[in-house]
Design an enzyme around this catalytic site. Structure first.
Site, PDB file in Angstrom:
ATOM      1  N   HIS A   1       4.604   4.925  -2.686  1.00 17.18           N
ATOM      2  CA  HIS A   1       4.906   6.265  -2.157  1.00 17.18           C
ATOM      3  C   HIS A   1       6.339   6.327  -1.604  1.00 17.18           C
ATOM      4  O   HIS A   1       7.086   7.256  -1.881  1.00 17.18           O
ATOM      5  CB  HIS A   1       3.954   6.643  -1.013  1.00 17.18           C
TER       6      HIS A   1
ATOM      7  N   ASP B   1       0.830  -1.210   0.000  1.00 13.12           N
ATOM      8  CA  ASP B   1       0.000   0.000   0.000  1.00 13.12           C
ATOM      9  C   ASP B   1       0.868   1.265   0.000  1.00 13.12           C
ATOM     10  O   ASP B   1       0.528   2.250  -0.637  1.00 13.12           O
ATOM     11  CB  ASP B   1      -0.910  -0.010   1.237  1.00 13.12           C
TER      12      ASP B   1
END
Ligand code: BG6
Length: 501
Positions: free
Chosen positions: A255, A250
């Protein structure tokens, strides 16, 4: 000391309100659409950045009337966009049409086809597909898109794919093959909304727009780097997705890897999409595969148990909706990474990310080496290393800490901060999703990932995921509201360092 922005010349300004588009959102009623896309589209509409003749088709599994969907649009915008309740204009709501469909059945896509065929000048529109759906649905949806002939007319098309792109290296490669049957690489926008955040974009502007920092940006002057992506929220209503993704897929695979690349990359030859993406890929390639022994020692996977955040009691991950009662999914990760190149050899990159942590905080801390001598003798207390901090959340700012003489008769060095804060600017700022949607409409791929980058990120992540799948007992519990398992603190302490917070 606060730095304000004195504008010496006005930016050129880009008129993007020129190209009409038809945006087709798969997952139009889902969590991501409600939280991010619909509010972003509304803000762009308010800023007059959407061509008046643009249309949005929301495609979703649930049966909804047009009015019910418009209500959902209104509620989503009000819930996620502003503190006061606002009346959403009909001009905006009229852009939407809701179509019900299954990602595996053709009927829905035929409806899209029929709807689009009603447009007279379809050639004048660009058609943007947005897959706001979990990665496991992507292949089916692409199969459906392939069957969309849009009345046999040639049309300009683009696709925005949400992260995570695939669920591992193999599926990402497969997915890309499917994509390439329909889209060319320059029509594919693999989104990572972190790249649309101002302070994240500012890393490159800060590094390469100033001549004073870049000469120091290497192992001779930098001691180590810390990157934190901490959230105080839990997994909210996303149990189904999160159980499969966990923090590794995730946040870390996308990110976090992007943040590492922006901090570590070499200057690109120019500011175009491919030059920047080339340099990022080179950084991913310098992260070598790690042994199980290294991972056991330097990586920490955690899962939150019950606790308190923001003074409220919260339940453990295993008690969240749609989560297995014995789940081994990680909600926290910390690790020490090495970038094996000339610039960074010997400079550790400590990273950590997690849910239900003590506070919402995303930051990058560049810690410089301390001066070679303690010149100020015994009075030399609080002699902290200079830190350059890019704060991404909860506010967007950049600060530099320095040591000054504390006023008075004694010789105390005292740390002070020089700050630049985006919120102090009286400028209209736009959210990450707004920026990325605009870039897609304009056709600018700079802030999107290229396939080779995605595969490299999975190349780094797959062995880490496998390691924790094999060693389930390595999963450590931490109370909600803390900073994660103790072992994540020890990770730095054993190197005589500590997390900034
Ligand atoms: C998303 C993750 O990509 O980023 C979420 O799927 C996470 O789990 C979110 O909450 C964090 O984004 P932001 O912008 O709030 O930091």
């Amino acid at each position: 000391m606060n730095l304000e922005m004195k504008t010496l010349c006005e930016p050129d300004g880009i008129d993007i309100n020129t190209q009409p588009f038809i945006l087709i959102i798969f997952g139009g009623g889902g969590d991501l659409s409600q939280k991010k896309l619909l509010p972003a589209l509304y803000n762009l509409f308010k800023l007059n950045k959407l061509n008046n003749d643009s249309h949005i088709i929301s495609y979703g599994r649930q049966a909804r009337t047009q009015d019910e969907y418009k209500d959902l649009v209104k509620v989503s915008i009000n819930k996620n966009n502003s503190e006061e309740k606002i009346d959403i204009e009909d001009n905006f709501l009229d852009k939407f049409i809701y179509l019900r469909g299954d990602s595996e059945k053709l009927e829905g896509i035929n409806e899209i086809n029929r709807y689009i065929c009603n447009f007279k000048n379809i050639k004048e529109y660009q058609i943007i597909f947005y897959l706001a759906t979990p990665p496991n649905l992507a292949k089916n949806i692409l199969n459906l898109i392939q069957k969309l002939d849009l009345c046999g007319e040639p049309f300009k098309k683009k696709i925005i794919m949400e992260k995570p792109f695939g669920t591992d290296m193999e599926s990402a490669t497969q997915l890309n093959k499917c994509l390439n049957e329909i889209f060319k690489e320059d029509e594919i926008y693999r989104i990572d909304h972190y790249l649309g955040k101002e302070t994240v974009q500012n890393i490159l502007f800060f590094r390469f727009g100033n001549s004073i920092f870049e000469p120091l940006w290497n192992r001779s002057f930098i001691d180590h780097i810390q990157i934190t992506v901490a959230e105080d929220i839990g997994i909210e209503s996303r149990g189904n997705f999160y159980e499969k993704a966990g923090v590794l897929k995730d946040i870390i695979q996308n990110h976090m890897m992007q943040l590492i690349a922006l901090v570590a990359m070499e200057p690109p030859t120019n500011f175009n999409a491919n030059s920047i993406r080339d340099e990022k890929v080179k950084i991913f390639k310098t992260i070598s595969n790690m042994t199980d022994e290294y991972m056991s020692e330097n990586f920490v996977l955690g899962q939150y148990s019950a606790g308190k955040t923001n003074n409220e009691d919260v339940i453990s991950y295993r008690n969240e909706k749609n989560v297995e009662e014995n789940s081994n999914t990680g909600t926290f990760f910390a690790g020490k990474f090495n970038i094996d190149n000339w610039r960074w050899a010997g400079v550790p990159f400590y990273i950590r990310a997690g849910k239900r942590l003590n506070q919402k905080l995303s930051e990058i801390v560049i810690t410089f080496k301390t001066p070679p001598l303690k010149l100020f003798g015994n009075a030399c207390r609080d002699m902290l290393a200079n830190e350059l901090i890019f704060t991404i959340q909860p506010e967007e700012r950049i600060s530099l800490s320095m040591n000054m003489k504390y006023p008075g008769i004694e010789n105390y060095p005292h740390p002070v901060e020089m700050n630049f804060n985006y919120s102090k600017l009286k400028l209209i700022s736009i959210s990450a999703y707004e920026r990325l949607i605009i870039d897609c409409i304009k056709g600018d791929l700079t802030l999107f990932s290229r396939q080779d980058g995605i595969e490299e990120m999975w190349r780094i992540l797959d062995p880490i995921v496998n390691h924790f799948n094999k060693n389930k007992s390595d999963l450590l519990r931490y109370p909600a509201g803390s900073w994660g398992p103790e072992k994540s603190k020890l990770l730095l302490e054993k190197d005589n360092r500590k997390w900034r917070i």
